[in-house]
Scaffold this active site. Structure first.
Site, PDB file in Angstrom:
ATOM      1  CB  CYS A 101      -0.947  -0.009   1.184  1.00 63.83           C
ATOM      2  SG  CYS A 101      -1.953  -1.495   1.259  1.00 63.83           S
ATOM      3  CG  HIS A 155      -3.189   3.225   2.019  1.00 58.22           C
ATOM      4  ND1 HIS A 155      -3.776   2.786   0.859  1.00 58.22           N
ATOM      5  CD2 HIS A 155      -3.196   2.160   2.878  1.00 58.22           C
ATOM      6  CE1 HIS A 155      -4.135   1.521   1.015  1.00 58.22           C
ATOM      7  NE2 HIS A 155      -3.793   1.124   2.217  1.00 58.22           N
ATOM      8  CG  ASN A 205      -6.602  -0.995   1.501  1.00 61.78           C
ATOM      9  OD1 ASN A 205      -5.925  -0.710   0.523  1.00 61.78           O
ATOM     10  ND2 ASN A 205      -6.073  -1.315   2.667  1.00 61.78           N
TER      11      ASN A 205
END
Ligand code: UT7
Length: 313
Positions: A118, A240, A270
């Site tokens: 990520c 993020h 996500n």
């Protein structure tokens, strides 16, 4: 690490969101969960799913979108970097596949993938910025693309509710002197499988949650220090997009108004390396960059990796 500002100019951004969707109601049929639990614990309502498309398809489509929006002559792209943990295959790289799909195989260009989960897009942008400041590169295409739905266990309610598919892209070139960027990237080898993908994604949610708050706070502090600026001078923070509560936790800890952060995780969940470029693309659609603006992008995830960039327009 030494403090060296690198110049950077963001020419354009783009994104590609696959059309399939997985709502919280869909997940209620798969695992013992509820819309109420998911929304209250994560802020996520929907995520997207690639159907009949793989990561390279998403990466290519996001790239085309950035090229078209920036009216960039693709023949001036001298490097392609793709951040992903869900490449179609180990080799060739997704970057080389995107090169071919863009019709750029006749050109000698640098193509490689970055695996920093990520935080991947931040790492990839750091590599691109370093190349721009040292080599004969005109434009670099940086992409974050993931098809995470192919590595999820849809019997594990701890993980399958969180993630979705998507891709974001950015085209960058060397900036003028005042357009500079400071990067801070770090890692800590995860030998305890706190968050790993060994075919299937597995996660110790609570531990990742604590790590994430700490990583975002540390990144903000370090970037402000490098840039010599205060929080109130930062125009927007693009974090993020993992969990609303992580961002809310950081905001409370550092007394940052929540609207300093751009959030779109409600719609996408996500998307790992794709989350920051997708969010940035949507933020820049709302409000274009003005001279003197300062954008912070911050990632955290498997590796464990974390870090960010503070960019002054
Ligand atoms: O890019 C980085 C990737 N990862 C992350 O950002 C994840 C970071 N972690 C998190 O976001 C949170 O830890 C989660 C959203 C994964 C979990 O939320 P939590 O508040 O930390 O819950 P928990 O793991 O402490 O679990 C609390 C309860 C447990 O039940 P018991 O043992 O108290 O009876 C879980 O089994 O919630 C249960 N639970 C669920 N219940 C309904 C866990 N997942 C679910 C679910 N639906 N999907």
């Amino acid at each position: 690490m030494r403090k060296i500002p690198l110049t950077l100019d963001i020419i354009s951004t783009g994104k590609y969101i696959p059309s399939g969707t997985i709502t919280n109601e869909d997940l209620e049929k798969l695992v013992d969960t509820s819309d109420e639990w998911i929304v209250s614990h994560t802020g996520i309502k929907t995520r997207h799913k690639a159907i009949g498309e793989n990561t390279s398809d998403l990466a290519y489509k996001a790239a085309v979108n950035a090229i078209e929006k920036g009216k960039v002559d693709k023949e001036t792209i001298d490097a392609i970097i793709v951040a992903t943990i869900t490449a179609d295959f180990a080799s060739p790289s997704m970057a080389a596949i995107v090169q071919a799909r863009l019709g750029l195989n006749h050109r000698d260009i640098t193509c490689f993938d970055v695996n920093a989960a990520c935080t991947g897009f931040v790492y990839a942008l750091q590599m691109a910025t370093a190349l721009l400041n040292t080599g004969p590169y005109r434009h670099i295409l940086v992409i974050g693309a993931e098809v995470l739905t192919k590595i999820l266990d849809y019997t594990d309610r701890n993980t399958c509710i969180l993630f979705g598919d998507g891709a974001g892209a950015m085209i960058v070139r060397q900036g003028k002197e005042h357009q500079h960027a400071y990067f801070y990237t770090a890692s800590e080898g995860d030998v305890e499988d706190v968050l790993s993908v060994k075919e299937i994604l597995r996660m110790q949610g609570r531990r990742v949650f604590k790590f994430a708050i700490n990583a975002v706070e540390k990144s903000i502090n370090r970037l402000l220090e490098l840039d010599g600026s205060r929080l109130d001078q930062i125009t927007k923070i693009i974090p993020h997009q993992a969990n609303y509560r992580i961002i809310d936790g950081v905001a409370e800890l550092k007394k940052i108004p929540l609207n300093k952060f751009f959030l779109n995780l409600e719609q996408y969940g996500n998307t790992s390396a794709a989350s920051i470029p997708i969010a940035l693309d949507e933020y820049l659609q709302e409000r274009s960059l003005h001279s003197g603006d300062k954008l912070m992008m911050i990632g955290f995830g498997a590796g464990l990796t974390w870090g960010g960039v503070v960019f002054t327009q």
